[in-house]
Design a protein around this motif. Structure first.
Motif, PDB file in Angstrom:
ATOM      1  N   GLU A  51      12.878  10.764  -3.748  1.00  0.00           N
ATOM      2  CA  GLU A  51      14.150  10.176  -4.165  1.00  0.00           C
ATOM      3  C   GLU A  51      14.745   9.249  -3.112  1.00  0.00           C
ATOM      4  OE1 GLU A  51      16.924  13.097  -5.347  1.00  0.00           O
ATOM      5  OE2 GLU A  51      15.730  13.701  -7.075  1.00  0.00           O
TER       6      GLU A  51
ATOM      7  N   GLU B 155      13.505   6.780  -1.534  1.00  0.00           N
ATOM      8  CA  GLU B 155      13.226   5.365  -1.762  1.00  0.00           C
ATOM      9  C   GLU B 155      14.159   4.788  -2.833  1.00  0.00           C
ATOM     10  OE1 GLU B 155       9.200   3.335  -1.786  1.00  0.00           O
ATOM     11  OE2 GLU B 155       9.665   3.365  -3.916  1.00  0.00           O
ATOM     12  N   GLU B 156      14.301   5.532  -3.926  1.00  0.00           N
ATOM     13  CA  GLU B 156      15.173   5.045  -5.000  1.00  0.00           C
ATOM     14  C   GLU B 156      16.604   4.886  -4.513  1.00  0.00           C
ATOM     15  OE1 GLU B 156      15.274   6.913  -8.758  1.00  0.00           O
ATOM     16  OE2 GLU B 156      13.382   5.983  -9.362  1.00  0.00           O
ATOM     17  N   ARG B 157      17.034   5.857  -3.726  1.00  0.00           N
ATOM     18  CA  ARG B 157      18.408   5.802  -3.244  1.00  0.00           C
ATOM     19  C   ARG B 157      18.596   4.621  -2.302  1.00  0.00           C
ATOM     20  NH1 ARG B 157      22.467   9.972  -3.792  1.00  0.00           N
ATOM     21  NH2 ARG B 157      20.924  11.059  -5.016  1.00  0.00           N
ATOM     22  N   ALA B 158      17.588   4.364  -1.497  1.00  0.00           N
ATOM     23  CA  ALA B 158      17.650   3.214  -0.596  1.00  0.00           C
ATOM     24  C   ALA B 158      17.773   1.923  -1.412  1.00  0.00           C
ATOM     25  CB  ALA B 158      16.407   3.170   0.290  1.00  0.00           C
ATOM     26  N   ILE B 159      16.994   1.836  -2.487  1.00  0.00           N
ATOM     27  CA  ILE B 159      17.068   0.647  -3.338  1.00  0.00           C
ATOM     28  C   ILE B 159      18.463   0.522  -3.933  1.00  0.00           C
ATOM     29  CG2 ILE B 159      16.243  -0.358  -5.508  1.00  0.00           C
ATOM     30  CD1 ILE B 159      13.487   0.786  -4.833  1.00  0.00           C
ATOM     31  N   ALA B 160      18.993   1.663  -4.399  1.00  0.00           N
ATOM     32  CA  ALA B 160      20.313   1.640  -5.027  1.00  0.00           C
ATOM     33  C   ALA B 160      21.377   1.141  -4.051  1.00  0.00           C
ATOM     34  CB  ALA B 160      20.670   3.031  -5.539  1.00  0.00           C
ATOM     35  N   ILE B 161      21.279   1.571  -2.808  1.00  0.00           N
ATOM     36  CA  ILE B 161      22.290   1.172  -1.829  1.00  0.00           C
ATOM     37  C   ILE B 161      22.131  -0.293  -1.451  1.00  0.00           C
ATOM     38  CG2 ILE B 161      23.177   1.611   0.471  1.00  0.00           C
ATOM     39  CD1 ILE B 161      22.169   4.481   0.041  1.00  0.00           C
ATOM     40  N   GLU B 162      20.880  -0.719  -1.311  1.00  0.00           N
ATOM     41  CA  GLU B 162      20.633  -2.137  -1.024  1.00  0.00           C
ATOM     42  C   GLU B 162      21.168  -3.002  -2.156  1.00  0.00           C
ATOM     43  OE1 GLU B 162      19.576  -3.552   1.593  1.00  0.00           O
ATOM     44  OE2 GLU B 162      18.319  -2.170   2.727  1.00  0.00           O
ATOM     45  N   ALA B 163      21.007  -2.509  -3.391  1.00  0.00           N
ATOM     46  CA  ALA B 163      21.480  -3.276  -4.546  1.00  0.00           C
ATOM     47  C   ALA B 163      22.993  -3.438  -4.524  1.00  0.00           C
ATOM     48  CB  ALA B 163      21.037  -2.606  -5.844  1.00  0.00           C
ATOM     49  N   ARG B 164      23.664  -2.638  -3.719  1.00  0.00           N
ATOM     50  CA  ARG B 164      25.122  -2.734  -3.613  1.00  0.00           C
ATOM     51  C   ARG B 164      25.522  -3.515  -2.367  1.00  0.00           C
ATOM     52  NH1 ARG B 164      26.408   2.093  -6.258  1.00  0.00           N
ATOM     53  NH2 ARG B 164      28.609   1.771  -5.963  1.00  0.00           N
TER      54      ARG B 164
ATOM     55  N   PHE C 166      24.547  -3.128   0.791  1.00  0.00           N
ATOM     56  CA  PHE C 166      24.863  -2.305   1.963  1.00  0.00           C
ATOM     57  C   PHE C 166      24.514  -2.995   3.274  1.00  0.00           C
ATOM     58  CE2 PHE C 166      24.094   1.399   4.808  1.00  0.00           C
ATOM     59  CZ  PHE C 166      25.391   1.873   4.790  1.00  0.00           C
TER      60      PHE C 166
ATOM     61  N   PHE D 143      13.951  -7.501  -4.120  1.00  0.00           N
ATOM     62  CA  PHE D 143      13.416  -6.332  -3.397  1.00  0.00           C
ATOM     63  C   PHE D 143      11.959  -6.580  -2.997  1.00  0.00           C
ATOM     64  CE2 PHE D 143      17.170  -4.562  -5.156  1.00  0.00           C
ATOM     65  CZ  PHE D 143      17.583  -3.675  -4.194  1.00  0.00           C
TER      66      PHE D 143
ATOM     67  N   PHE E 143      12.210  -5.704   0.437  1.00  0.00           N
ATOM     68  CA  PHE E 143      12.221  -4.250   0.593  1.00  0.00           C
ATOM     69  C   PHE E 143      10.794  -3.714   0.564  1.00  0.00           C
ATOM     70  CE2 PHE E 143      12.591   0.105  -0.983  1.00  0.00           C
ATOM     71  CZ  PHE E 143      13.599   0.608  -0.197  1.00  0.00           C
TER      72      PHE E 143
ATOM     73  N   VAL F 232      20.686  -9.780  -3.980  1.00  0.00           N
ATOM     74  CA  VAL F 232      21.255  -8.868  -4.974  1.00  0.00           C
ATOM     75  C   VAL F 232      22.617  -9.356  -5.468  1.00  0.00           C
ATOM     76  CG1 VAL F 232      19.982  -6.877  -4.100  1.00  0.00           C
ATOM     77  CG2 VAL F 232      22.304  -7.274  -3.303  1.00  0.00           C
TER      78      VAL F 232
ATOM     79  N   PHE G 155      18.541   0.649 -12.431  1.00  0.00           N
ATOM     80  CA  PHE G 155      17.264   1.216 -12.872  1.00  0.00           C
ATOM     81  C   PHE G 155      17.418   2.546 -13.595  1.00  0.00           C
ATOM     82  CE2 PHE G 155      17.140   3.878  -9.105  1.00  0.00           C
ATOM     83  CZ  PHE G 155      17.744   3.091  -8.138  1.00  0.00           C
TER      84      PHE G 155
ATOM     85  N   ASN H 289      20.159   8.856  -9.045  1.00  0.00           N
ATOM     86  CA  ASN H 289      19.784   8.255  -7.763  1.00  0.00           C
ATOM     87  C   ASN H 289      20.473   6.931  -7.481  1.00  0.00           C
ATOM     88  OD1 ASN H 289      18.175  10.349  -7.080  1.00  0.00           O
ATOM     89  ND2 ASN H 289      16.260   9.372  -7.670  1.00  0.00           N
TER      90      ASN H 289
ATOM     91  N   GLY I 242      30.287  -1.537  -3.543  1.00  0.00           N
ATOM     92  CA  GLY I 242      29.620  -2.829  -3.374  1.00  0.00           C
ATOM     93  C   GLY I 242      30.573  -3.895  -2.854  1.00  0.00           C
TER      94      GLY I 242
ATOM     95  N   ASN J 146      31.199  -3.552   0.801  1.00  0.00           N
ATOM     96  CA  ASN J 146      30.084  -4.097   1.577  1.00  0.00           C
ATOM     97  C   ASN J 146      30.113  -5.616   1.629  1.00  0.00           C
ATOM     98  OD1 ASN J 146      29.019  -1.592   2.177  1.00  0.00           O
ATOM     99  ND2 ASN J 146      27.815  -1.528   0.299  1.00  0.00           N
TER     100      ASN J 146
ATOM    101  N   ILE K 277      27.244  -2.405 -10.292  1.00  0.00           N
ATOM    102  CA  ILE K 277      26.494  -3.635 -10.030  1.00  0.00           C
ATOM    103  C   ILE K 277      27.269  -4.839 -10.564  1.00  0.00           C
ATOM    104  CG2 ILE K 277      24.381  -4.902 -10.627  1.00  0.00           C
ATOM    105  CD1 ILE K 277      23.949  -2.658  -8.603  1.00  0.00           C
TER     106      ILE K 277
ATOM    107  N   MET L 215      30.136  -6.685  -8.806  1.00  0.00           N
ATOM    108  CA  MET L 215      29.782  -7.636  -7.750  1.00  0.00           C
ATOM    109  C   MET L 215      29.533  -9.031  -8.323  1.00  0.00           C
ATOM    110  SD  MET L 215      27.282  -4.980  -5.725  1.00  0.00           S
ATOM    111  CE  MET L 215      26.715  -6.065  -4.425  1.00  0.00           C
TER     112      MET L 215
END
Lengths: 259, 283
Positions: free
Chosen positions: A206, A208-217, A219, B54, B58, B83, B90, B95, B111, B114, B159, B162
């Motif tokens: 989980e 990785e998914e959480r990292a993606i979610a935070i990046e999508a915001r 962070f 990503f 990423f 982003v 997703f 998560n 968001g 940030n 999302i 933003m």
């Protein structure tokens, strides 16, 4: 699932409205002074005239006393008895039985230790009851604490109850397949093994998914972060912090001079 | 004017044997609603990650070709900038909750914090978003204490607040029950009606048929068909390749093979079209 994920109790009081850093400073000042002051009764006085009245000022006395009763009294009680019985030396004997010899000195030392622990833990309880974790982190981030550090602290606080409920689900799933999780101690320990795997590895996936979610915001955005809430930092707060710092310095100095 | 433009894009994850995307050409116009369908391992999620930046920021590995979103090559900007142009939501709503916030209101504001949005503006934008997403009544609740459908709407709102130019959705309802699915699609429909550009991966083809302007079928990292939903979703090629077609399409296809479907009539995607077709066959 529990909605409440911290010790924080929302009340309006003068103590609640202090800046989180001031409250944190107060906690540390109490602890440092309790441990460094050369005067025997300092910790007792700090608890009786500092922490305890502040719990009333913060209108969390009921929760404070309950937590202290459940957590502190058993721990300090145990320490008090052990130290009284086993601390070596001491001239003036109070009483003795079997192989134990309880002296005035050992009781006095035990009380000192206990009173200091009492200040330390009760001050933290008071802090946790009256300070919202995100208020603390917002304030510290504004003062230059890295955002990632604040995130790790807050999300850990939030994730513990989630992990607990996930562990319950895994246990239920394994019991439904006939695994014994109750009974003897050996049985219970054995039941832990198939719990740890799914819980730990599941959580790692989980991440990785959480990292993606935070990046999508956004962070990791390099823009200067703002915060939804304004955390007040008044002249009173700043004055109090300097005052506390002064007390700590005095206490340490007194200890050094007293040798 | 196209807002997303992929030219000859090939991408391979590190340590993988074959490319996840191979020679993809895709353009999405402003305000267009594009749905992506395909079997497991077709490269649907990779496509989402590529559009939202990503990949390559990423996920490491090798990205070839050009990916331009909002006029900027994704390679040339940071992930945070990517982003902002193409927001990503997703599958797993749980998560997607930041874990750093205690209420839905704070969660949606995360968001904006940030991005350094000033406090007054932040409040106004979050309030507007709560209204639009139909979750104003949840504002004070803990994001963890919500149902899956509610959590997913919070994730979408987080999302959208933003204000990305493109919304990228990777199977947003795959973990929802029918009620959650309806809630989430209701929100997406509302947004699409306002002219938001959407790229959505979705298995529920009946919903796809109802929303999408265009359907892109992916298989093995290639675009194998694209066009109007009613054309792509009834393409016999897709049925052979294990695409999850709608049960109405499959029923009509079986009827066609048994000689019970009107000759020359297009296969249906939705219930209404199927009813029409079978009525015509019975007549």
């Amino acid at each position: 699932m529990p909605e409440k994920l911290s010790f924080y109790i929302q009340r309006s009081s003068a103590f609640h409205s202090l800046n989180p850093l001031t409250k944190l400073g107060l906690v540390f000042a109490f602890i440092v002074i309790a441990y460094t002051s050369p005067f025997y009764w300092t910790a007792t006085v700090i608890f009786g005239l500092g922490v305890l009245p502040l719990a009333f000022v913060g209108r969390v006395q009921r929760e404070f006393l309950l937590a202290a009763l459940r957590l502190l009294v058993p721990v300090t009680g145990f320490i008090f008895i052990m130290q009284s019985l086993f601390l070596p030396g001491g001239e003036r004997e109070l009483f003795h039985f079997w192989v134990f010899r309880v002296t005035v000195e050992s009781v006095a030392q035990a009380y000192l230790t206990v009173s200091r622990i009492f200040v330390m833990i009760s001050a933290f309880i008071l802090f946790l009851l009256t300070t919202h974790p995100s208020a603390l982190m917002t304030d510290l981030t504004r003062r230059g604490l890295p955002g990632t550090f604040a995130y790790v602290i807050i999300s850990t606080l939030q994730i513990i109850p989630q992990m607990q409920s996930k562990a319950q689900t895994i246990i239920a799933a394994q019991r439904s397949r006939g695994m014994e999780t109750g009974g003897s101690l050996a049985n219970r320990v054995r039941a832990l093994v198939p719990l740890v795997g799914p819980l730990v590895f599941g959580s790692l996936v989980e991440v990785e998914e959480r990292a993606i979610a935070i990046e999508a915001r956004g962070f990791t955005s390099r823009l200067k972060k703002t915060s939804l809430y304004e955390i007040a930092d008044t002249r009173l707060d700043r004055g109090l912090r300097w005052f506390l710092l002064g007390l700590v310095v005095l206490s340490v100095a007194a200890r050094v001079l007293a040798g | 004017m196209s807002i997303v433009e992929l030219r000859n894009v090939t991408y391979q994850y590190p340590f993988s044997e074959r490319p996840a995307l191979e020679g993809i050409d895709l353009r999405i116009d402003e305000g267009e609603f594009v749905a992506v369908i395909g079997p497991n391992g077709a490269g649907k999620s990779s496509l989402c990650y590529t559009v939202s930046g990503f990949i390559p920021h990423f996920f490491k590995g090798e990205l070839q070709g050009s990916v331009v979103v909002g006029g900027v090559e994704t390679r040339q900007s940071t992930l945070a900038e990517c982003v902002r142009r193409a927001g990503l939501a997703f599958q797993n709503p749980f998560n997607q909750i930041s874990g750093a916030k205690y209420t839905v209101f704070e969660e949606i504001a995360f968001g904006l914090e940030n991005l350094g949005v000033p406090r007054e503006e932040m409040r106004a934008r979050v309030e507007r978003m709560l209204e639009r997403a139909g979750i104003a009544d949840l504002a004070g609740r803990s994001p963890y204490a919500l149902s899956g459908g509610q959590q997913q709407r919070v994730a979408l709102a987080s999302i959208l607040v933003m204000e990305p130019q493109v919304l990228v959705l990777d199977e947003p309802t795959s973990q929802m029950d029918p009620i959650g699915t309806r809630e989430v699609f209701g929100m997406i429909k509302e947004l699409a009606g306002r002219g938001l550009t959407v790229l959505m991966v979705e298995h529920k083809v009946e919903w796809v048929a109802a929303f999408a302007d265009r359907v892109v079928a992916l298989d093995g990292g290639h675009v194998i068909a694209q066009g109007r939903p009613e054309e792509v979703l009834t393409d016999p090629l897709l049925a052979e390749r294990n695409f999850g077609l709608s049960r109405y399409t499959l029923a009509a296809r079986a009827a066609l093979q048994a000689g019970l479907w009107p000759a020359g009539r297009r296969l249906p995607v939705t219930l209404e079209e199927a009813v029409e077709g079978f009525k015509a066959a019975a007549a």
